[in-house]
Design a protein around this motif. Structure first.
Motif: not given
Length: 103
Positions: A28, A30-31, A33, A36-37
């Motif tokens: 990813f 960004h952290e 993201d 969220s995953f």
């Protein structure tokens, strides 16, 4: 190995110790993201014959690794055991019944 499902085209698939293992890293930018995953997928899932573990790292780049372990031999061994038990039971029943003569 022939793959017919395009969804697993990017996964590493191995047969290890009688278990089918699938693994993939998801990088990813960004952290947020990654977080969220991880919230959506979860960190640990288990059902009969399959375990899914998701881990993450933030260095050098945010990424999640999903590893699935599928144990097909358990189902196969159970089925083989059931068939063997049925055969043994039927064999014992036939041997213990009196032989009918064809007259």
């Amino acid at each position: 190995m022939k793959r017919t499902n395009a969804a697993i085209a990017n996964w590493v698939i191995e047969l290890r110790d009688g278990a089918l293992q699938l693994q993939r890293a998801f990088p990813f930018a960004h952290e947020a993201d990654l977080v969220s995953f991880m919230e959506y997928v979860g960190k640990f899932m288990k059902c009969p014959g399959m375990t899914v573990i998701t881990s993450n790292t933030k260095h050098p780049k945010p990424s999640a690794v999903v590893r699935m372990e599928i144990l097909p031999e358990r189902a196969l061994l159970k089925a083989a055991g059931d068939i063997a038990t049925t055969c043994e039971h039927e064999y014992a029943a036939i041997l213990s019944s009196p032989v009918e003569s064809a007259a």
